[in-house]
Enzyme design. Structure first.
Site, PDB file in Angstrom:
ATOM      1  N   GLY A  43       0.840   2.736  -3.094  1.00 30.55           N
ATOM      2  CA  GLY A  43       0.141   1.450  -3.184  1.00 30.55           C
ATOM      3  C   GLY A  43       0.973   0.414  -3.916  1.00 30.55           C
ATOM      4  O   GLY A  43       0.622   0.012  -5.032  1.00 30.55           O
ATOM      5  N   SER A  66       2.914  -2.464  -1.887  1.00 29.74           N
ATOM      6  CA  SER A  66       2.942  -3.755  -1.192  1.00 29.74           C
ATOM      7  C   SER A  66       1.569  -4.417  -1.122  1.00 29.74           C
ATOM      8  O   SER A  66       0.542  -3.747  -0.986  1.00 29.74           O
ATOM      9  CB  SER A  66       3.452  -3.579   0.233  1.00 29.74           C
ATOM     10  N   GLU A  78      13.227   6.699  -2.889  1.00 29.15           N
ATOM     11  CA  GLU A  78      12.799   6.391  -1.515  1.00 29.15           C
ATOM     12  C   GLU A  78      14.002   6.133  -0.609  1.00 29.15           C
ATOM     13  O   GLU A  78      14.023   6.533   0.538  1.00 29.15           O
ATOM     14  CB  GLU A  78      11.887   5.150  -1.519  1.00 29.15           C
TER      15      GLU A  78
HETATM   16  C1  LIG Z   1       5.834   1.041   8.894  1.00 29.29           C
HETATM   17  C2  LIG Z   1       5.697   0.518   7.493  1.00 29.29           C
HETATM   18  C3  LIG Z   1       5.198   1.340   6.535  1.00 29.29           C
HETATM   19  C4  LIG Z   1       5.043   0.871   5.233  1.00 29.29           C
HETATM   20  N1  LIG Z   1       4.486   1.707   4.292  1.00 29.29           N
HETATM   21  C5  LIG Z   1       4.252   1.234   3.047  1.00 29.29           C
HETATM   22  C6  LIG Z   1       3.580   2.059   2.085  1.00 29.29           C
HETATM   23  O1  LIG Z   1       3.190   3.198   2.357  1.00 29.29           O
HETATM   24  N2  LIG Z   1       3.337   1.540   0.878  1.00 29.29           N
HETATM   25  C7  LIG Z   1       3.743   0.282   0.504  1.00 29.29           C
HETATM   26  O2  LIG Z   1       3.517  -0.100  -0.633  1.00 29.29           O
HETATM   27  N3  LIG Z   1       4.375  -0.527   1.396  1.00 29.29           N
HETATM   28  C8  LIG Z   1       4.643  -0.080   2.650  1.00 29.29           C
HETATM   29  N4  LIG Z   1       5.256  -0.891   3.575  1.00 29.29           N
HETATM   30  C9  LIG Z   1       5.580  -2.262   3.198  1.00 29.29           C
HETATM   31  C10 LIG Z   1       7.048  -2.566   3.075  1.00 29.29           C
HETATM   32  O3  LIG Z   1       7.577  -2.043   1.891  1.00 29.29           O
HETATM   33  C11 LIG Z   1       7.176  -4.114   3.131  1.00 29.29           C
HETATM   34  O4  LIG Z   1       6.793  -4.491   4.438  1.00 29.29           O
HETATM   35  C12 LIG Z   1       8.566  -4.563   2.853  1.00 29.29           C
HETATM   36  O5  LIG Z   1       8.905  -4.374   1.511  1.00 29.29           O
HETATM   37  C13 LIG Z   1       8.733  -6.074   3.184  1.00 29.29           C
HETATM   38  O6  LIG Z   1       7.762  -6.818   2.532  1.00 29.29           O
HETATM   39  P1  LIG Z   1       6.832  -7.854   3.329  1.00 29.29           P
HETATM   40  O7  LIG Z   1       6.288  -7.172   4.545  1.00 29.29           O
HETATM   41  O8  LIG Z   1       5.875  -8.430   2.360  1.00 29.29           O
HETATM   42  O9  LIG Z   1       7.814  -8.987   3.850  1.00 29.29           O
HETATM   43  P2  LIG Z   1       8.389 -10.196   2.980  1.00 29.29           P
HETATM   44  O10 LIG Z   1       8.931  -9.672   1.705  1.00 29.29           O
HETATM   45  O11 LIG Z   1       7.367 -11.274   2.936  1.00 29.29           O
HETATM   46  O12 LIG Z   1       9.617 -10.641   3.880  1.00 29.29           O
HETATM   47  C14 LIG Z   1       9.470 -11.479   5.060  1.00 29.29           C
HETATM   48  C15 LIG Z   1      10.861 -11.765   5.581  1.00 29.29           C
HETATM   49  O13 LIG Z   1      11.609 -12.518   4.594  1.00 29.29           O
HETATM   50  C16 LIG Z   1      12.810 -11.832   4.260  1.00 29.29           C
HETATM   51  N5  LIG Z   1      13.117 -12.001   2.830  1.00 29.29           N
HETATM   52  C17 LIG Z   1      12.252 -11.796   1.794  1.00 29.29           C
HETATM   53  N6  LIG Z   1      12.879 -12.004   0.621  1.00 29.29           N
HETATM   54  C18 LIG Z   1      14.163 -12.315   0.908  1.00 29.29           C
HETATM   55  C19 LIG Z   1      15.318 -12.616   0.129  1.00 29.29           C
HETATM   56  N7  LIG Z   1      15.272 -12.623  -1.209  1.00 29.29           N
HETATM   57  N8  LIG Z   1      16.488 -12.885   0.784  1.00 29.29           N
HETATM   58  C20 LIG Z   1      16.560 -12.866   2.151  1.00 29.29           C
HETATM   59  N9  LIG Z   1      15.488 -12.597   2.941  1.00 29.29           N
HETATM   60  C21 LIG Z   1      14.316 -12.313   2.337  1.00 29.29           C
HETATM   61  C22 LIG Z   1      12.561 -10.380   4.591  1.00 29.29           C
HETATM   62  O14 LIG Z   1      13.752  -9.668   4.829  1.00 29.29           O
HETATM   63  C23 LIG Z   1      11.692 -10.491   5.842  1.00 29.29           C
HETATM   64  O15 LIG Z   1      12.487 -10.682   6.976  1.00 29.29           O
HETATM   65  C24 LIG Z   1       5.439  -0.453   4.884  1.00 29.29           C
HETATM   66  C25 LIG Z   1       5.962  -1.288   5.879  1.00 29.29           C
HETATM   67  C26 LIG Z   1       6.085  -0.835   7.163  1.00 29.29           C
HETATM   68  C27 LIG Z   1       6.644  -1.762   8.207  1.00 29.29           C
END
Ligand SMILES: Cc1cc2nc3c(=O)[nH]c(=O)nc-3n(C[C@H](O)[C@H](O)[C@H](O)COP(=O)(O)OP(=O)(O)OC[C@H]3O[C@@H](n4cnc5c(N)ncnc54)[C@H](O)[C@@H]3O)c2cc1C
Length: 378
Positions: free
Chosen positions: A124, A126, A241
């Site tokens: 937990g 994101s 991880e």
């Molecule tokens: C299949 C799947 C399973 C998952 N399972 C889990 C889970 O079990 N538990 C959990 O906690 N999370 C989980 N996640 C979440 C995952 O860790 C996040 O999706 C990931 O960290 C990206 O965060 P976000 O989706 O909020 O995207 P954001 O962080 O909002 O990013 C959006 C876009 O902006 C870009 N970006 C963001 N910051 C920067 C920067 N500083 N420089 C350049 N580009 C940037 C990113 O690369 C991306 O393209 C899962 C995700 C997926 C897809």
């Protein structure tokens, strides 16, 4: 770097392969169903292959990086890779954090149940506005003396619908600066105030979920690493991880590449065949490179040295290569494949979309490589 296995390692691999072939039933190999994957874990647990690298004092087998890699590869060979194991959140994410930061009571309470596949965990971290920028979590845990009260929500929580426990990053001190206001909580999933809503993905599967907390009571003994120290504990989890399960991926991709090459060979059109063969060649080079880099990381770890930020290179390379592999498979199958080929490659194409996002997006990995490995300015 030495890439040659010793006689003892070769024997271990041979015996392990025989054991796995005899004990992992055909019907479980490659199955996506949660219960099937848990059954594989239970079979492995009986032989001590769950938590295989954990120190023996915590019930693990204390395996060194080379033996861990051999196990990982051989599981990949049978298409039951550790990256699909329901126990991975316990074994590879919260487990190392418990071993490093847990109290003796917490270790005794949680670690044996992870090893026995009695507790399934989910992560937990994101939230809608806290993914790459994890320190921005808004879920709160208010201090009420002997317990905390958790409110807020998490998103993308893989296997939350099956999990017994969730490890949660929450804000415990709204006045403290970023990175100092977070705590890492161990929370049972089946209780009043926790609601799990599965999210339907474009594959039509619901691998992940939204999880909502409403006035959930968390006893203080379930805080890992102390109040306000959640960031440091979360970093232990994130470091593990990125560094597990890389060599089984290599074996899985090799197998998929072989399957794709057989499909390309069926192509009657010489022009298409030549173009696809060139793409196959590039993919072959990438997959072998990923394998070699995996071996390099293992041999650095085996020598007791720090692997630094190399896992970011591996993560970037495997996720982007696998997307290209699946995309080529999808294109080839749509021209020369039968229905089963098309279903297989379409599903893989859709599944691999997520791989450049989870465990750190490609952009974040590139930032790390640029700043930490190449020393470029921020
Ligand atoms: C299949 C799947 C399973 C998952 N399972 C889990 C889970 O079990 N538990 C959990 O906690 N999370 C989980 N996640 C979440 C995952 O860790 C996040 O999706 C990931 O960290 C990206 O965060 P976000 O989706 O909020 O995207 P954001 O962080 O909002 O990013 C959006 C876009 O902006 C870009 N970006 C963001 N910051 C920067 C920067 N500083 N420089 C350049 N580009 C940037 C990113 O690369 C991306 O393209 C899962 C995700 C997926 C897809």
């Amino acid at each position: 770097m030495t890439l040659t296995e010793t006689a003892e390692e070769r024997t271990f691999r041979r015996e392990l392969r025989t054991w796995l072939e005899a004990n992992i039933p055909e019907r479980l190999r490659g199955s996506e169903a949660f219960e099937d994957r848990r059954e594989v874990d239970r079979i492995l647990a009986r032989e001590g292959y769950i938590g295989y690298t954990w120190p023996t004092e915590y019930g693990g087998r204390g395996a060194d990086p080379v033996h861990a890699m051999i196990l990982d590869e051989e599981l990949g060979r049978l298409n039951v890779p550790q990256s699909r194991s329901p126990s991975r959140f316990g074994v590879s994410l919260v487990g190392p954090a418990l071993i490093r930061h847990g109290t003796p009571e917490q270790k005794a309470r949680f670690l044996p149940r992870i090893l026995a596949v009695e507790d399934i965990w989910c992560q937990g971290f994101s939230e809608p506005n806290a993914g790459s920028d994890l320190a921005n979590v808004q879920t709160t845990a208010e201090d009420r003396g002997d317990h905390l009260v958790l409110n807020g929500g998490k998103i993308w929580t893989t296997q939350a619908q099956y999990a017994d426990w969730i490890f949660v990053l929450a804000r415990t001190d709204p006045t403290a600066p970023r990175h100092k206001n977070l705590s890492y909580l161990l929370v049972p999933m089946r209780q009043e105030g926790i609601e799990v809503r599965p999210l339907v993905q474009l594959t039509r599967e619901s691998e992940f979920n939204q999880v909502f907390f409403r006035d959930v009571r968390v006893p203080k003994e379930n805080v890992l690493g102390g109040l306000g120290n959640g960031w440091a504990v979360a970093m232990t989890t994130l470091a593990s991880e990125r560094s597990y399960g890389q060599t089984s991926r290599y074996r899985v991709y090799q197998e998929q590449l072989r399957r794709l090459a057989a499909l390309v060979a069926r192509t009657p059109d010489p022009g298409l065949k030549a173009a696809w063969t060139a793409e196959l060649g590039q993919l072959y080079a990438d997959v072998e490179g990923i394998g070699d880099l995996g071996y390099k990381v293992v041999s650095i770890a085996q020598a007791g040295e720090d692997v630094g930020f190399l896992p970011s290179v591996t993560k970037l390379w495997w996720s982007e290569t696998h997307q290209r592999l699946a995309e080529l498979g999808y294109r080839v199958a749509s021209v020369v494949g039968d229905r089963a080929d098309q279903d297989y490659w379409t599903l893989l194409f859709l599944q691999t979309r997520a791989e450049t996002i989870y465990a750190g997006t490609s952009q974040i990995q590139r930032n790390i490589i640029a700043e930490r490995i190449l020393g470029l300015p921020r």
